[in-house]
Design a protein around this motif. Sequence first.
Motif, short mmCIF file in Angstrom:
data_model
loop_
_atom_site.label_atom_id
_atom_site.label_comp_id
_atom_site.label_asym_id
_atom_site.label_seq_id
_atom_site.Cartn_x
_atom_site.Cartn_y
_atom_site.Cartn_z
N ALA A 108 -64.56 -16.20 99.82
CA ALA A 108 -64.32 -15.93 101.24
C ALA A 108 -65.57 -15.28 101.80
O ALA A 108 -66.05 -14.28 101.26
CB ALA A 108 -63.12 -15.01 101.42
N TYR A 109 -66.12 -15.89 102.86
CA TYR A 109 -67.34 -15.33 103.41
C TYR A 109 -67.42 -15.59 104.91
O TYR A 109 -66.71 -16.43 105.47
CB TYR A 109 -68.58 -15.90 102.70
CG TYR A 109 -68.72 -17.40 102.73
CD1 TYR A 109 -69.30 -18.05 103.82
CD2 TYR A 109 -68.30 -18.17 101.66
CE1 TYR A 109 -69.45 -19.43 103.85
CE2 TYR A 109 -68.43 -19.55 101.67
CZ TYR A 109 -69.01 -20.17 102.76
OH TYR A 109 -69.14 -21.54 102.78
N VAL A 110 -68.29 -14.83 105.56
CA VAL A 110 -68.50 -14.89 107.00
C VAL A 110 -69.89 -15.45 107.27
O VAL A 110 -70.85 -15.09 106.58
CB VAL A 110 -68.37 -13.49 107.63
CG1 VAL A 110 -68.73 -13.51 109.11
CG2 VAL A 110 -66.94 -12.96 107.45
N VAL B 183 -65.42 -17.69 109.59
CA VAL B 183 -64.85 -17.28 108.30
C VAL B 183 -64.46 -18.53 107.50
O VAL B 183 -63.82 -19.44 108.03
CB VAL B 183 -63.60 -16.40 108.50
CG1 VAL B 183 -62.96 -16.07 107.15
CG2 VAL B 183 -63.97 -15.12 109.23
N TYR B 184 -64.86 -18.54 106.23
CA TYR B 184 -64.51 -19.62 105.31
C TYR B 184 -63.80 -19.01 104.11
O TYR B 184 -64.19 -17.96 103.60
CB TYR B 184 -65.78 -20.34 104.83
CG TYR B 184 -65.55 -21.40 103.76
CD1 TYR B 184 -65.36 -22.73 104.11
CD2 TYR B 184 -65.51 -21.05 102.41
CE1 TYR B 184 -65.15 -23.70 103.14
CE2 TYR B 184 -65.30 -22.02 101.44
CZ TYR B 184 -65.11 -23.33 101.81
OH TYR B 184 -64.89 -24.28 100.84
N GLN C 132 -75.00 -15.10 105.85
CA GLN C 132 -73.66 -15.23 105.29
C GLN C 132 -73.40 -14.02 104.40
O GLN C 132 -74.30 -13.58 103.67
CB GLN C 132 -73.50 -16.50 104.47
CG GLN C 132 -73.56 -17.79 105.28
CD GLN C 132 -73.37 -19.02 104.41
OE1 GLN C 132 -73.93 -19.11 103.33
NE2 GLN C 132 -72.58 -19.96 104.88
N GLY D 283 -70.17 -12.01 101.92
CA GLY D 283 -68.83 -12.04 101.37
C GLY D 283 -68.84 -12.30 99.89
O GLY D 283 -69.75 -11.89 99.17
N SER E 227 -70.53 -5.83 106.41
CA SER E 227 -70.43 -6.55 107.69
C SER E 227 -71.44 -6.08 108.73
O SER E 227 -71.72 -6.79 109.69
CB SER E 227 -69.01 -6.42 108.25
OG SER E 227 -68.69 -5.06 108.47
#
Length: 271
Positions: A81-83, A65-66, A89, A91, A13
């Motif tokens: 799941a990723y940011v 966030v997805y 991007q 995740g 992150s």
Amino acid sequence: MKAIKLASIFAVSAVAAAVSTTTFAADPVFSGSAGMYFTSNDAPATDDAYSSDGEVNIIGDTGVVYFDMDMSSGSFILDEAYVTQGAVQFGDFDGSLIDSAVMYGGVDNGEDYSSDLGATLGVRYAISDELTIAFEATDGSDDEGFAASYSMDLGAAALTISGGVHGDDGSLVAAGVEMPLGGATLAGYVQQGTSTANADIASMGVGVDFAVSDALSLSAAMLDDTETDKSNIEFTAFYTAGDITYMVDYVDYNDDDGRSDFVKVGATASF
């Protein structure tokens, strides 16, 4: 589908802190689908073997966030799941940039023979709308590497080239094309390289999607592992009535593949 370790997602992150542009959404947006499927396998030992499966898919997107989750056969799996922070991007993605050029239309099962070399976790940077690069790693392993994907609009067709290196010996390159032909869309790809265990990989596929009407669409694909001579042909029909989409899918494997031909029928409602 693949399970993930959430701690692995956020280990990278700090990369996002270097990005000045951030995307925010006022409220999370949720969507998904629920379906029921019945499959008849043409198993040599039993003549026919039947199975059924229900699945619920839930997608959430906050703009930052997805996530995509599936519940099927008693298992609850986080597909990806990723940011997203500006052009970055990070995740767990449901697939690698390595095989992003693999395309062959909208058949339901998609029994292709391509590989992403096991890359699951990643940090991606969109240099432009056409070019994305990534550092990628395998969850639970020390395999890591780099990948890139480049897409271009050629007018009559859209071309994507992708590939990368992963682990000690893995390297792949793929080229895929999509071409609209009136009410149909033709798609195909080729992929070549070596696995992380230094084994040769070679596959290809070609498919077509045809919109018969607003309610009925047909898809067909021919998929081939040119390294091992395994192959299959798949046909899928989709029919939408109201809120429900009905599907019939047939996959026919060649004798060298070792898998059973099957017919799958189902119904899915989106929300």
